[in-house]
Each structure stands twice: as C-alpha cells, then as structure tokens.
Scaffold this motif. Structure first.
Motif, short mmCIF file in Angstrom:
data_model
loop_
_atom_site.label_atom_id
_atom_site.label_comp_id
_atom_site.label_asym_id
_atom_site.label_seq_id
_atom_site.Cartn_x
_atom_site.Cartn_y
_atom_site.Cartn_z
N TYR A 25 0.82 -1.20 0.00
CA TYR A 25 0.00 0.00 0.00
C TYR A 25 0.85 1.25 0.00
N LEU A 35 -6.65 10.90 -1.25
CA LEU A 35 -6.69 12.29 -0.78
C LEU A 35 -7.54 13.17 -1.68
N ARG A 40 -14.94 11.08 0.68
CA ARG A 40 -14.28 10.35 1.77
C ARG A 40 -13.69 11.32 2.81
N ASP A 59 -4.31 6.54 15.01
CA ASP A 59 -4.76 6.42 13.62
C ASP A 59 -4.18 5.11 13.07
N THR A 64 -0.73 8.46 4.70
CA THR A 64 -0.11 9.80 4.72
C THR A 64 -0.24 10.46 6.09
N ILE A 82 -0.16 4.54 13.14
CA ILE A 82 0.30 3.16 12.93
C ILE A 82 0.18 2.85 11.44
N PRO A 84 2.14 0.33 8.33
CA PRO A 84 3.19 -0.65 8.04
C PRO A 84 4.16 -0.25 6.94
N ARG A 111 2.37 -3.19 11.15
CA ARG A 111 0.95 -3.54 11.05
C ARG A 111 0.39 -3.52 12.47
N SER A 141 -5.75 -5.64 10.23
CA SER A 141 -5.87 -4.87 11.47
C SER A 141 -7.22 -5.07 12.16
N TRP A 282 -13.57 4.12 -3.49
CA TRP A 282 -14.10 2.77 -3.30
C TRP A 282 -15.33 2.54 -4.16
C1 LIG Z 1 -7.07 3.15 2.66
S1 LIG Z 1 -5.47 3.53 3.30
C2 LIG Z 1 -5.89 4.89 4.33
C3 LIG Z 1 -4.78 5.89 4.52
C4 LIG Z 1 -5.14 7.09 5.36
N1 LIG Z 1 -5.62 6.72 6.68
C5 LIG Z 1 -6.18 7.93 4.69
O1 LIG Z 1 -7.32 7.94 5.14
O2 LIG Z 1 -5.87 8.57 3.68
C6 LIG Z 1 -5.19 2.18 4.39
C7 LIG Z 1 -3.82 2.14 5.03
O3 LIG Z 1 -3.80 1.04 5.93
C8 LIG Z 1 -2.50 0.47 5.94
N2 LIG Z 1 -2.58 -0.91 6.44
C9 LIG Z 1 -2.76 -2.04 5.70
N3 LIG Z 1 -2.78 -3.12 6.50
C10 LIG Z 1 -2.60 -2.67 7.76
C11 LIG Z 1 -2.51 -3.33 9.04
N4 LIG Z 1 -2.63 -4.64 9.11
N5 LIG Z 1 -2.31 -2.57 10.13
C12 LIG Z 1 -2.22 -1.23 10.03
N6 LIG Z 1 -2.29 -0.54 8.85
C13 LIG Z 1 -2.49 -1.26 7.72
C14 LIG Z 1 -2.06 0.59 4.51
O4 LIG Z 1 -0.63 0.52 4.40
C15 LIG Z 1 -2.65 1.92 4.09
O5 LIG Z 1 -1.73 2.97 4.22
#
Ligand SMILES: C[S@@+](CC[C@H](N)C(=O)[O-])C[C@H]1O[C@@H](n2cnc3c(N)ncnc32)[C@H](O)[C@@H]1O
Length: 329
Positions: A25, A35, A40, A59, A64, A82, A84, A111, A141, A282
């Motif tokens: 990701y 963004l 959203r 978070d 980002t 948080i 990964p 993660r 997560s 989405w």
């Molecule tokens: C849809 S993005 C959202 C990014 C940001 N929060 C936003 O709203 O713009 C989901 C994020 O979750 C992270 N992610 C994926 N698996 C995860 C896990 N198991 N634990 C924590 N974060 C995770 C991804 O790397 C990605 O950056």
C-alpha cells in the motif's frame, strides 16, 4: 506500559524489508486517489468533529497520516500513527513536519497486529481507522481493533463505529471488463494461463457505474442481504457468518458486493457508502460465478478464515456445490 506518548520517541519499527507485502500500500498514486476523494475526506473530517478533543488519538492504517493530523488540528494533543509501509511512514513524518506538528506525532511503522500493545497508552481518547478497502475487513488490522477500542475513555470515540458488507445476487453481468476482454485474454491466446482474475477482486473495484447499482437496488432488481458486519459497541465486534441468499429472478450469474458504514457513533444518520457517487476511492464489486445458476435453490455464501497475508476469504455455494473459487481479500 506507558501513558506518555513522548515515550514512543524514537519510533519503533519492524524491518519491513523482510516483509515486502507491507509495501503493498506504499504507492503515492493510490494515496493521492484517496486524498483527492472529496466524499471520503469530508465524511471523515465531519466524523472527527463529533468526537470531543482529548489527549491521544490513534490512527490505524495512517498512510499519509492526514486523519491523525486533522485530529490534531481539531484539538487532540498527540497522534500515534500506525502504518506498516516504511515509505508512507516516512511521508507522514514529512507531512507532520511540513505542518509544524512533529512534536505531537509518534509514528509506529508496523501492522497493527504486530504492534506490542504493552507499549501503547492504556487510555486513549479516539481511535480512527480508514482500512475499509473495497470489501471491508481487507486488512489484517480488523481483528485487533477491539484491543484499542477497549482502552477508549469513551467507547463512542471510534471511527468508524459500525458497518455492513452487503451482497446482492444478480441475473445480469454488472461489469464490462472480464477475463475475455482484457490483457488476460491476450496472455491466454499466447498460451499462458493466468487465474488471478478468478482468485480475487480488482484493487480498484469494478462497477464504476454506481448509479446503475443504486437504481437496481431502489427498483428491486437487486436485493441485498448482509454478508458480514462490525459494530464496536457489540461483543464480538466482527460478524462473518456467511448468508443464504434468495436467487435473482431468471437465474443468477454473479453477485454484487458493497458496504455502508456509520463513521461516528454520535451521528447515526450520517452514512458512508461505496455506492455514493461522491466517494471516488471505493467502488462496489461484481463477482461472476463459474457458471450461472438456473435453479431457484438458495445460494449460500460461505466465509472462511485463512492465513495471512490473505486474512479472510469466501466462496459461494449453490445446492452445496461451489460456484466460485475461494476468493481472497
Ligand atoms: C485506505 S489507506 C488509508 C490511509 C489514510 N488513513 C487515509 O485515510 O488517507 C489504508 C492504510 O492502511 C494500511 N494498512 C494495511 N494493512 C494494515 C494493518 N494490518 N495494520 C495497520 N495498517 C495497515 C495501509 O498501508 C494503508 O496505508
């Protein structure tokens, strides 16, 4: 065990070089799409506004870091991000500095399921997580969120608070793209079989005409049932039971999957759904069966747990016979 967010400096991190999937990701293009998505961002911004500002926000899946940083602007004192992906963590650190917020941010490059929870504060003021993905529960997560929610001073302060993954059988193909109409067919005619199309969803979803789905739901051509749900006010919060579906009239060629979510517990009427045309990250999904079902037999959707990195999977049975492969998300 600590309650002091500054104890997190210097950041602790996992060596993601041995886990390349964690960078899955870490693409700026994907985050830019997130963004640029006004629907959203606006929904999450107003959900944050419903939560009284406090000391610590966590978070999860920060990317980002914008949701954690928005919370700081809204009055929270400290944000623990948080995330990964090392690349996205580095960018979130840059954004915090760009906005003069570095002192109020701790970045955990891991993660959620790999985080040592003993190092996180025992008392949290808000948990926010945009890890909905196109089918909800797409990231590992989810099973660990309740550990954070249990530490909330007020259990209402989790965003999102509840949501449903819905499924509707369809008698009509809902997507124009498919294994016979794209590069996969070129590979096939060159003699190479690639079965990825049958194994999963596309990362960007595949029903781009949201209005068509909304109309079909409104006029009853599509009838949706709940396939899975989460509710952080419930124990256990995640329900993955599978469902029995009435077949679509005239035979069923596949299913449409979509979700609706209540972001803020204090704003139950505010719905966030991937059917909303203003939400551009989405989309609903169409999954075609290996062969159409002509019978009037009920269709069973069976959810199966499986190992990381896939997390969850499901398959669809009709008359107890599989009509899809196991599909991973
Ligand atoms: C849809 S993005 C959202 C990014 C940001 N929060 C936003 O709203 O713009 C989901 C994020 O979750 C992270 N992610 C994926 N698996 C995860 C896990 N198991 N634990 C924590 N974060 C995770 C991804 O790397 C990605 O950056």
């Amino acid at each position: 065990m600590t309650d002091n967010p500054s104890d997190f400096a210097p950041d602790f991190r996992l060596d993601s070089s041995t886990k390349p999937s964690l960078e899955e990701y870490g693409r700026f293009q994907q985050h830019l799409v997130l963004l640029e998505d006004a629907g959203r961002i606006e929904r999450f911004r107003s959900a944050i506004d419903t939560v009284p500002a406090g000391d610590v926000v966590i978070d999860v899946g920060a990317g980002t870091g914008v949701l954690g940083l928005l919370s700081l602007i809204g009055g929270f004192q400290h944000a623990i991000l948080i995330e990964p992906s090392r690349k996205m963590s580095a960018y979130a650190r840059h954004l915090a500095a760009l906005n003069g917020l570095s002192d109020r941010v701790t970045i955990v490059t891991a993660r959620l399921e790999d985080v040592d929870f003993r190092l996180l504060p025992t008392s949290i003021d808000m948990v926010i997580s945009e890890t909905l993905s196109s089918v909800i529960f797409g990231f590992g997560s989810w099973d660990f969120m309740s550990t954070l929610v249990d530490r909330l001073r007020d259990p209402r302060n989790v965003i999102p608070s509840r949501g449903r993954l819905l499924v509707a059988p369809t008698s009509r193909r809902m997507a124009t793209r498919g294994p016979d109409s794209d590069g996969l067919s070129i590979l096939k005619s060159a003699g190479l079989t690639v079965d990825l199309f049958e194994r999963t969803f596309r990362s960007a979803g595949n029903i781009y005409d949201k209005a068509e789905v909304a109309l079909a739901l409104a006029n009853g051509t599509l009838q949706a049932a709940e396939l899975a749900s989460f509710d952080f006010g419930r124990n256990p919060p995640i329900m993955l039971d599978g469902v029995n579906l009435a077949p679509a009239p005239g035979g069923t060629v596949g299913i449409v999957l979509f979700w609706d979510v209540q972001l803020a517990a204090r704003a139950p009427d505010e719905q966030f759904t991937n059917l909303d045309p203003l939400v551009t990250s989405w989309y609903p999904y169409y999954i075609e069966f290996t062969q159409p079902i002509e019978t009037t037999a009920h269709i069973q959707l069976q959810l199966v747990a499986c190992d990381a990195p896939y997390t969850y999977a499901f398959r669809i049975l009709a008359d107890c016979e599989p009509v899809t492969n196991v599909l991973y998300w």
